[in-house]
Scaffold this motif. Structure first.
Motif, PDB file in Angstrom:
ATOM      1  N   PRO A  38       4.994  -1.571  -2.520  1.00 49.35           N
ATOM      2  CA  PRO A  38       4.182  -0.458  -2.012  1.00 49.35           C
ATOM      3  C   PRO A  38       3.891   0.625  -3.049  1.00 49.35           C
ATOM      4  O   PRO A  38       2.755   1.080  -3.169  1.00 49.35           O
ATOM      5  CB  PRO A  38       5.039   0.079  -0.859  1.00 49.35           C
ATOM      6  CG  PRO A  38       5.797  -1.124  -0.372  1.00 49.35           C
ATOM      7  CD  PRO A  38       6.111  -1.893  -1.616  1.00 49.35           C
ATOM      8  N   ARG A  42       0.297   2.082  -4.603  1.00 49.93           N
ATOM      9  CA  ARG A  42      -0.109   3.498  -4.640  1.00 49.93           C
ATOM     10  C   ARG A  42      -0.443   3.941  -6.066  1.00 49.93           C
ATOM     11  O   ARG A  42      -1.365   4.737  -6.284  1.00 49.93           O
ATOM     12  CB  ARG A  42       1.003   4.372  -4.046  1.00 49.93           C
ATOM     13  CG  ARG A  42       0.553   5.799  -3.854  1.00 49.93           C
ATOM     14  CD  ARG A  42       1.466   6.603  -2.929  1.00 49.93           C
ATOM     15  NE  ARG A  42       0.773   7.798  -2.474  1.00 49.93           N
ATOM     16  CZ  ARG A  42       1.166   9.045  -2.745  1.00 49.93           C
ATOM     17  NH1 ARG A  42       2.259   9.243  -3.462  1.00 49.93           N
ATOM     18  NH2 ARG A  42       0.480  10.068  -2.314  1.00 49.93           N
ATOM     19  N   TRP A  45      -3.948   2.777  -6.839  1.00 50.56           N
ATOM     20  CA  TRP A  45      -4.920   3.568  -6.062  1.00 50.56           C
ATOM     21  C   TRP A  45      -5.075   4.958  -6.653  1.00 50.56           C
ATOM     22  O   TRP A  45      -6.188   5.436  -6.847  1.00 50.56           O
ATOM     23  CB  TRP A  45      -4.516   3.533  -4.584  1.00 50.56           C
ATOM     24  CG  TRP A  45      -4.568   4.775  -3.756  1.00 50.56           C
ATOM     25  CD1 TRP A  45      -3.526   5.322  -3.070  1.00 50.56           C
ATOM     26  CD2 TRP A  45      -5.706   5.617  -3.452  1.00 50.56           C
ATOM     27  NE1 TRP A  45      -3.937   6.452  -2.404  1.00 50.56           N
ATOM     28  CE2 TRP A  45      -5.269   6.650  -2.611  1.00 50.56           C
ATOM     29  CE3 TRP A  45      -7.043   5.587  -3.841  1.00 50.56           C
ATOM     30  CZ2 TRP A  45      -6.109   7.659  -2.145  1.00 50.56           C
ATOM     31  CZ3 TRP A  45      -7.887   6.606  -3.371  1.00 50.56           C
ATOM     32  CH2 TRP A  45      -7.416   7.614  -2.529  1.00 50.56           C
ATOM     33  N   GLY A 142      -3.089  14.597   2.805  1.00 51.70           N
ATOM     34  CA  GLY A 142      -2.768  14.007   4.109  1.00 51.70           C
ATOM     35  C   GLY A 142      -2.717  14.984   5.268  1.00 51.70           C
ATOM     36  O   GLY A 142      -2.710  14.576   6.425  1.00 51.70           O
ATOM     37  N   ALA A 169      -4.061   0.139   3.743  1.00 51.46           N
ATOM     38  CA  ALA A 169      -2.925   0.008   2.811  1.00 51.46           C
ATOM     39  C   ALA A 169      -1.699   0.744   3.341  1.00 51.46           C
ATOM     40  O   ALA A 169      -0.588   0.498   2.878  1.00 51.46           O
ATOM     41  CB  ALA A 169      -3.304   0.542   1.440  1.00 51.46           C
ATOM     42  N   HIS A 170      -1.895   1.626   4.301  1.00 56.62           N
ATOM     43  CA  HIS A 170      -0.730   2.316   4.883  1.00 56.62           C
ATOM     44  C   HIS A 170       0.106   1.413   5.786  1.00 56.62           C
ATOM     45  O   HIS A 170       1.039   1.879   6.428  1.00 56.62           O
ATOM     46  CB  HIS A 170      -1.167   3.610   5.587  1.00 56.62           C
ATOM     47  CG  HIS A 170      -1.459   4.721   4.613  1.00 56.62           C
ATOM     48  ND1 HIS A 170      -2.006   5.922   4.961  1.00 56.62           N
ATOM     49  CD2 HIS A 170      -1.251   4.789   3.271  1.00 56.62           C
ATOM     50  CE1 HIS A 170      -2.128   6.684   3.876  1.00 56.62           C
ATOM     51  NE2 HIS A 170      -1.694   6.016   2.844  1.00 56.62           N
ATOM     52  N   GLY A 173       4.789   0.542   2.667  1.00 57.17           N
ATOM     53  CA  GLY A 173       5.535   1.649   2.096  1.00 57.17           C
ATOM     54  C   GLY A 173       5.827   2.772   3.062  1.00 57.17           C
ATOM     55  O   GLY A 173       5.777   2.613   4.281  1.00 57.17           O
ATOM     56  N   ARG A 174       6.120   3.915   2.483  1.00 54.32           N
ATOM     57  CA  ARG A 174       6.556   5.039   3.294  1.00 54.32           C
ATOM     58  C   ARG A 174       6.261   6.365   2.602  1.00 54.32           C
ATOM     59  O   ARG A 174       5.950   6.420   1.413  1.00 54.32           O
ATOM     60  CB  ARG A 174       8.043   4.930   3.586  1.00 54.32           C
ATOM     61  CG  ARG A 174       8.911   4.813   2.345  1.00 54.32           C
ATOM     62  CD  ARG A 174      10.403   4.955   2.649  1.00 54.32           C
ATOM     63  NE  ARG A 174      10.940   4.018   3.601  1.00 54.32           N
ATOM     64  CZ  ARG A 174      11.443   4.363   4.795  1.00 54.32           C
ATOM     65  NH1 ARG A 174      11.446   5.631   5.169  1.00 54.32           N
ATOM     66  NH2 ARG A 174      11.953   3.454   5.602  1.00 54.32           N
ATOM     67  N   HIS A 176       7.873  10.078   1.519  1.00 53.89           N
ATOM     68  CA  HIS A 176       9.165  10.610   1.098  1.00 53.89           C
ATOM     69  C   HIS A 176       9.071  12.136   1.086  1.00 53.89           C
ATOM     70  O   HIS A 176       8.193  12.681   0.402  1.00 53.89           O
ATOM     71  CB  HIS A 176       9.504  10.138  -0.314  1.00 53.89           C
ATOM     72  CG  HIS A 176       9.396   8.646  -0.518  1.00 53.89           C
ATOM     73  ND1 HIS A 176       8.182   7.995  -0.618  1.00 53.89           N
ATOM     74  CD2 HIS A 176      10.346   7.692  -0.639  1.00 53.89           C
ATOM     75  CE1 HIS A 176       8.404   6.696  -0.791  1.00 53.89           C
ATOM     76  NE2 HIS A 176       9.709   6.479  -0.806  1.00 53.89           N
ATOM     77  N   SER A 180       5.840  13.854  -1.111  1.00 49.81           N
ATOM     78  CA  SER A 180       4.650  14.444  -0.484  1.00 49.81           C
ATOM     79  C   SER A 180       4.992  15.495   0.568  1.00 49.81           C
ATOM     80  O   SER A 180       4.126  16.233   1.020  1.00 49.81           O
ATOM     81  CB  SER A 180       3.847  13.338   0.199  1.00 49.81           C
ATOM     82  OG  SER A 180       4.641  12.727   1.206  1.00 49.81           O
TER      83      SER A 180
HETATM   84 FE1  CCH Z   1      -1.720   6.671   0.837  1.00 51.51          FE
HETATM   85  N1  CCH Z   1      -0.251   8.048   1.042  1.00 51.51           N
HETATM   86  N2  CCH Z   1      -3.115   8.045   1.303  1.00 51.51           N
HETATM   87  N3  CCH Z   1      -3.185   5.329   0.467  1.00 51.51           N
HETATM   88  N4  CCH Z   1      -0.320   5.348   0.240  1.00 51.51           N
HETATM   89  C1  CCH Z   1       1.088   7.861   0.872  1.00 51.51           C
HETATM   90  C2  CCH Z   1       1.721   6.673   0.583  1.00 51.51           C
HETATM   91  C3  CCH Z   1       1.039   5.496   0.320  1.00 51.51           C
HETATM   92  C4  CCH Z   1      -2.878   9.340   1.672  1.00 51.51           C
HETATM   93  C5  CCH Z   1      -1.652   9.994   1.621  1.00 51.51           C
HETATM   94  C6  CCH Z   1      -0.452   9.367   1.346  1.00 51.51           C
HETATM   95  C7  CCH Z   1      -4.526   5.544   0.609  1.00 51.51           C
HETATM   96  C8  CCH Z   1      -5.110   6.648   1.200  1.00 51.51           C
HETATM   97  C9  CCH Z   1      -4.447   7.808   1.495  1.00 51.51           C
HETATM   98  C10 CCH Z   1      -0.569   4.047  -0.126  1.00 51.51           C
HETATM   99  C11 CCH Z   1      -1.804   3.474  -0.361  1.00 51.51           C
HETATM  100  C12 CCH Z   1      -3.016   4.107  -0.117  1.00 51.51           C
HETATM  101  C13 CCH Z   1       1.775   9.098   1.069  1.00 51.51           C
HETATM  102  C14 CCH Z   1       3.266   9.301   0.958  1.00 51.51           C
HETATM  103  C15 CCH Z   1       0.823  10.023   1.376  1.00 51.51           C
HETATM  104  C16 CCH Z   1       1.060  11.493   1.698  1.00 51.51           C
HETATM  105  C17 CCH Z   1       3.682   9.533  -0.487  1.00 51.51           C
HETATM  106  C18 CCH Z   1       5.176   9.730  -0.620  1.00 51.51           C
HETATM  107  O1  CCH Z   1       5.695  10.676  -0.005  1.00 51.51           O
HETATM  108  O2  CCH Z   1       5.814   8.915  -1.294  1.00 51.51           O
HETATM  109  C19 CCH Z   1      -4.109   9.955   2.120  1.00 51.51           C
HETATM  110  C20 CCH Z   1      -4.254  11.381   2.589  1.00 51.51           C
HETATM  111  C21 CCH Z   1      -5.078   9.002   2.017  1.00 51.51           C
HETATM  112  C22 CCH Z   1      -6.515   9.074   2.388  1.00 51.51           C
HETATM  113  O3  CCH Z   1      -6.995  10.006   2.999  1.00 51.51           O
HETATM  114  C23 CCH Z   1      -5.245   4.435   0.046  1.00 51.51           C
HETATM  115  C24 CCH Z   1      -6.761   4.333  -0.021  1.00 51.51           C
HETATM  116  C25 CCH Z   1      -4.313   3.547  -0.415  1.00 51.51           C
HETATM  117  C26 CCH Z   1      -4.508   2.225  -1.112  1.00 51.51           C
HETATM  118  C27 CCH Z   1      -5.571   1.475  -0.956  1.00 51.51           C
HETATM  119  C28 CCH Z   1       0.683   3.329  -0.241  1.00 51.51           C
HETATM  120  C29 CCH Z   1       0.864   1.850  -0.568  1.00 51.51           C
HETATM  121  C30 CCH Z   1       1.692   4.253   0.045  1.00 51.51           C
HETATM  122  C31 CCH Z   1       3.204   3.993   0.079  1.00 51.51           C
HETATM  123  C32 CCH Z   1       3.827   4.366  -1.231  1.00 51.51           C
HETATM  124  C33 CCH Z   1       5.321   4.173  -1.268  1.00 51.51           C
HETATM  125  O4  CCH Z   1       5.932   4.722  -2.189  1.00 51.51           O
HETATM  126  O5  CCH Z   1       5.895   3.495  -0.423  1.00 51.51           O
END
Ligand code: CCH
Length: 306
Positions: A38, A42, A45, A142, A169-170, A173-174, A176, A180
């Motif tokens: 995950p 990210r 992306w 977000g 894609a959400h 993963g998660r 944290h 964020s």
């Molecule tokens: Fe996302 N994302 N994302 N995201 N994201 C977060 C985590 C992941 C937004 C906010 C957040 C996409 C679009 C958006 C992933 C892929 C994609 C987190 C948590 C936030 C906040 C981060 C943390 O605390 O670690 C927002 C807002 C948008 C759009 O409006 C798109 C597009 C993608 C890929 C195509 C993935 C995968 C994660 C998980 C990461 C992890 O560390 O597990």
């Protein structure tokens, strides 16, 4: 005027080795939910999501996150873990650029986590200074709603259907709280690529919750999980599932919602649309010649006077 420089894409046998190395490092029992996948997705992306179609700046060429200017952006908090995982591969295969490695790793990880095959093309170069790194503030927040999502993704050249597909894609993963500020995962199995995120968006009754740090998100406790856990001897508290305000905007907005409904019902259509739009994301801002080699044009050499 200087000739544009081109950088060839790695050969398929070279790439096979890198892909295998990525598959080998995905299993990380001590990290998060046991997979590096995950956070690798990210990383790719966020490396590409800085693109601005109007000025043709930003995008996955350059690997600017190696510099404080981009890597230290609070929006990229936590992605140092992804970069550290991939550093092990870069050490072994020094011929690959960071910009290619960060993007191909996501494609390999998505496939390995059960997702679709995504077309990937190489040849990205790495910046040698932080001159061409775009200003911060181009990645989505977000805490906001549909207008903000459109503002961010239209700037990159995506439409509503593509925005919803990418958001799938959400499934992975998660969040944290130390990265964020948000906390928790979207689905119960966050290391398996699927359309569950869309299903949960529609079926669950999402309630707004204010976390201890003051951040607002939406939560739901999966009843099925509670029942399963009650049967278990050492039942742990089931983990609350979450959604960001931007995720909830996808079901509230009349133009986004039909795509959520379609993808919730048809996993195959979601996979097909996701594969296309993720490939498009990784190519943003990249100009290729007839042989597929990336052309680094003069206008991309211009720096920012910040
Ligand atoms: Fe996302 N994302 N994302 N995201 N994201 C977060 C985590 C992941 C937004 C906010 C957040 C996409 C679009 C958006 C992933 C892929 C994609 C987190 C948590 C936030 C906040 C981060 C943390 O605390 O670690 C927002 C807002 C948008 C759009 O409006 C798109 C597009 C993608 C890929 C195509 C993935 C995968 C994660 C998980 C990461 C992890 O560390 O597990």
């Amino acid at each position: 005027m200087a000739q544009p420089q081109t950088n060839p894409t790695p050969s398929s046998s070279q790439l096979d080795h890198v892909a295998q190395a990525v598959r080998d490092l995905l299993h990380q029992p001590d990290y998060d939910d046991g997979s590096a996948g995950p956070v690798l997705v990210r990383l790719a992306w966020h490396s590409a999501g800085t693109y601005d179609a109007a000025s043709k700046t930003g995008g996955s060429n350059g690997a600017g996150m190696r510099y404080e200017k981009e890597g230290g952006d609070p929006a990229n908090a936590g992605l140092q873990h992804a970069r550290a995982f991939l550093e092990l591969i870069k050490k072994k295969f020094s011929w690959i650029t960071y910009a290619d490695l960060w993007t191909v790793a996501a494609v390999v990880a998505i496939k390995e986590m059960g997702g679709p095959e995504i077309r990937w093309r190489g040849g990205r170069t790495d910046f040698t200074d932080d001159n061409k790194i775009p200003p911060r503030g181009r990645l989505p927040d977000g805490a906001q709603g549909a207008d903000h999502i459109r503002h961010i993704f239209y700037r990159m050249g995506f439409n509503d259907q593509e925005i919803v597909a990418l958001s799938g894609a959400h499934n992975l993963g998660r969040c944290h709280s130390d990265r964020s500020g948000f906390e928790g995962k979207w689905v119960n199995n966050p290391t398996r690529f699927s359309n569950t995120y869309f299903k949960l968006l529609l079926v669950n009754d999402w309630k707004k919750k204010t976390l201890e740090n003051g951040v607002e998100q939406y939560v739901y406790v999966d009843e099925d999980m509670i029942e399963e856990d009650e049967d278990a001897e050492d039942a742990e508290e089931p983990e609350e599932l979450m959604m960001l305000p931007t995720d909830i905007a996808l079901i509230q907005d009349p133009s986004f919602r039909p795509w959520v409904e379609l993808y919730a019902e048809h996993k195959d259509i979601f996979f097909d649309h996701f594969a296309k739009v993720f490939a498009k994301l990784l190519e943003l801002g990249i100009k290729r010649d007839r042989n597929g080699n990336i052309v680094n044009e003069e206008n991309q050499q211009d720096g920012y006077k910040s």
